[in-house]
Design a protein around this motif. Structure first.
Motif, short mmCIF file in Angstrom:
data_model
loop_
_atom_site.label_atom_id
_atom_site.label_comp_id
_atom_site.label_asym_id
_atom_site.label_seq_id
_atom_site.Cartn_x
_atom_site.Cartn_y
_atom_site.Cartn_z
N SER A 196 0.84 -1.19 0.00
CA SER A 196 0.00 0.00 0.00
C SER A 196 0.88 1.24 0.00
CB SER A 196 -0.93 -0.02 1.22
OG SER A 196 -1.88 1.03 1.12
N TYR A 197 0.22 2.40 0.06
CA TYR A 197 0.99 3.65 0.07
C TYR A 197 1.74 3.83 1.38
CZ TYR A 197 2.09 8.58 0.48
OH TYR A 197 2.75 9.77 0.70
N LEU A 198 1.10 3.57 2.49
CA LEU A 198 1.80 3.66 3.77
C LEU A 198 2.88 2.59 3.83
CD1 LEU A 198 -0.99 4.29 6.44
CD2 LEU A 198 0.50 5.96 5.31
N ARG A 199 4.00 2.93 4.41
CA ARG A 199 5.09 1.97 4.55
C ARG A 199 4.87 1.14 5.81
NH1 ARG A 199 8.56 6.71 3.14
NH2 ARG A 199 9.15 6.48 0.95
N ALA A 262 3.13 11.86 8.22
CA ALA A 262 3.53 12.67 7.06
C ALA A 262 2.99 12.07 5.78
CB ALA A 262 5.05 12.77 7.00
N ARG A 263 2.99 10.76 5.67
CA ARG A 263 2.46 10.10 4.47
C ARG A 263 0.95 10.36 4.35
NH1 ARG A 263 6.15 7.77 0.80
NH2 ARG A 263 5.01 5.82 0.49
N LEU A 264 0.25 10.26 5.46
CA LEU A 264 -1.19 10.50 5.44
C LEU A 264 -1.50 11.95 5.08
CD1 LEU A 264 -2.42 8.46 8.54
CD2 LEU A 264 -2.86 7.95 6.13
N LEU A 267 -1.02 12.41 1.40
CA LEU A 267 -2.09 11.74 0.68
C LEU A 267 -3.36 12.59 0.68
CD1 LEU A 267 -3.18 9.14 -0.67
CD2 LEU A 267 -3.68 8.27 1.63
N ARG A 268 -3.70 13.14 1.82
CA ARG A 268 -4.92 13.96 1.91
C ARG A 268 -4.79 15.25 1.11
NH1 ARG A 268 -4.91 12.27 8.16
NH2 ARG A 268 -6.04 10.29 7.94
N GLU A 269 -3.58 15.83 1.08
CA GLU A 269 -3.36 17.04 0.27
C GLU A 269 -3.57 16.75 -1.21
OE1 GLU A 269 0.53 18.43 1.06
OE2 GLU A 269 0.12 19.05 3.13
N VAL A 270 -3.01 15.66 -1.68
CA VAL A 270 -3.16 15.32 -3.10
C VAL A 270 -4.61 14.98 -3.42
CG1 VAL A 270 -2.51 13.64 -4.88
CG2 VAL A 270 -0.77 14.57 -3.34
N GLY A 322 5.58 13.17 -6.74
CA GLY A 322 6.76 13.49 -5.97
C GLY A 322 6.43 13.80 -4.52
N ARG A 323 5.36 14.55 -4.28
CA ARG A 323 4.94 14.84 -2.92
C ARG A 323 4.63 13.56 -2.14
NH1 ARG A 323 0.05 18.73 -2.49
NH2 ARG A 323 0.04 18.74 -4.78
N LEU A 324 3.95 12.65 -2.82
CA LEU A 324 3.58 11.39 -2.16
C LEU A 324 4.83 10.55 -1.87
CD1 LEU A 324 0.48 10.45 -4.34
CD2 LEU A 324 0.43 11.17 -1.95
N ASP A 325 5.72 10.47 -2.84
CA ASP A 325 6.90 9.63 -2.68
C ASP A 325 7.88 10.16 -1.64
OD1 ASP A 325 5.96 7.89 -4.61
OD2 ASP A 325 7.15 8.76 -6.23
N GLU A 326 7.98 11.46 -1.54
CA GLU A 326 8.99 12.07 -0.67
C GLU A 326 8.54 12.25 0.78
OE1 GLU A 326 9.94 15.64 -2.74
OE2 GLU A 326 10.54 14.53 -4.56
N ALA A 327 7.27 12.03 1.05
CA ALA A 327 6.78 12.17 2.43
C ALA A 327 7.34 11.07 3.30
CB ALA A 327 5.26 12.14 2.45
#
Length: 328
Positions: A196-199, A262-264, A267-270, A322-327
């Motif tokens: 998933s997106y969260l690590r 930070a990942r969440l 995600l919510r910003e995007v 990029g925002r998602l990956d770098e969080a």
């Protein structure tokens, strides 16, 4: 719908939809009418990749599973479905006796079990050939050579198409593939893991992997996939059982760590930027990532399926990705 090819051998590779449909609870928790409605809508939308297992859902009635495969068999017959729909199933984690579990009493991956379990799956599904057959969990009691040969024999006989593996240590996947290649036999080409997106942490115990080492697809597996582009990753639990859509829900243990907020937030910003739901952004992030991933979504209603289907056409910009990956 969009599509991609899985498998490399010309006579066995298949084109499948980029969004796969999981049917774990179909025929048990999810009743037949709802299950049929979801399947019908998925196919209507162009979906062609359906996932099940011979042990789904043994835990709902302290049985041995088979309900999901049986329901898919009834659906296939009632709708006249043929080989245009790719159905993947798994073996190796079916409890040997009712009331037991897959961790301490699984059927395993011996040549005998592989042959007999595959035959039972074909009967329940009502097919002559299994499109994609996975080794569901590791079996440390059976030599890898026996497992590799057992699967390859079914491919040679024409009763199985593609081979896959789920929930195995990366080194065991590579060892099995190397053994198959050295013997000129077909090997695993599709890998199914939680992703998933969260690590996820790798030190949190779970039912299947007490040491936490295989809680989810981690850097080792993703690096392996980048080095072996012919392989395909199918991601189960991409939406983490409702975690993203329901902030009030506690995080799953493996995802509750300092890097998650930070990942969440990213995600919510995007999601706000795109006007999409957080679930749709997660799926779009997987679909357009590197390596690309086939999300395996599990739903209990047509409405949930519709939300997931819309993610296929969601294109994230380079800046958003990029925002998602770098969080962190």
């Amino acid at each position: 719908m969009k599509y991609r090819t899985i498998g490399s051998a010309p006579d066995r590779r298949r084109e499948v939809s980029v969004l796969a449909l999981g049917t774990m609870l179909f025929g048990s928790v999810t009743d037949e009418k709802t299950s049929f409605a979801v399947l019908d809508r998925y196919v209507e939308a162009g979906g062609t990749f359906v996932d099940t297992s011979d042990n789904y859902a043994f835990w709902t009635d302290d049985g041995q599973g088979g309900q999901s495969e049986e329901l898919l068999g009834r659906w296939r017959r009632s709708r006249g479905v043929g080989d245009e729909i790719v159905i993947a199933t798994k073996l190796g984690a079916r409890p040997l006796a009712p009331g037991t579990g897959y961790v301490d009493n699984a059927e395993g991956l011996s040549a005998k079990v592989i042959r007999e379990s595959a035959e039972r799956s074909r009967e329940r599904l009502g097919v002559d050939r299994l499109d994609l057959l996975y080794a569901h969990i590791e079996d440390h009691a059976v030599p890898l050579e026996e497992t590799v040969t057992g699967f390859a024999d079914l491919v040679a006989e024409g009763t199985v198409g593609l081979l896959g593996v789920s929930n195995h240590a990366v080194w065991r996947v590579e060892r099995a593939r190397s053994l198959a290649a050295a013997a000129g036999l077909p090997g695993y080409e599709v890998l199914q893991y939680e992703h998933s997106y969260l690590r996820s942490r790798t030190d949190v115990p779970g039912d299947l992997f007490p040491d936490g080492s295989l809680a989810a697809a981690g850097p080792d597996l993703l690096g392996y996939l980048r080095a072996e582009p012919a392989l395909t990753l199918v991601a189960y639990s991409p939406l983490l059982k409702g975690t993203y859509a329901r902030p009030e829900r506690p995080l799953l243990p493996g995802y509750d760590h300092p890097g998650t907020p930070a990942r969440l937030a990213a995600l919510r910003e995007v999601a706000r930027d795109t006007g999409a739901t957080v679930n749709q952004v997660v799926l779009a992030w997987q679909l357009g990532g590197e390596p690309p991933v086939i999300p395996l979504v599990g739903v209990s209603s047509v409405a949930q399926l519709e939300e997931n289907l819309a993610a296929v056409d969601l294109e994230l910009t380079t800046e958003q990705r990029g925002r998602l990956d770098e969080a962190h």
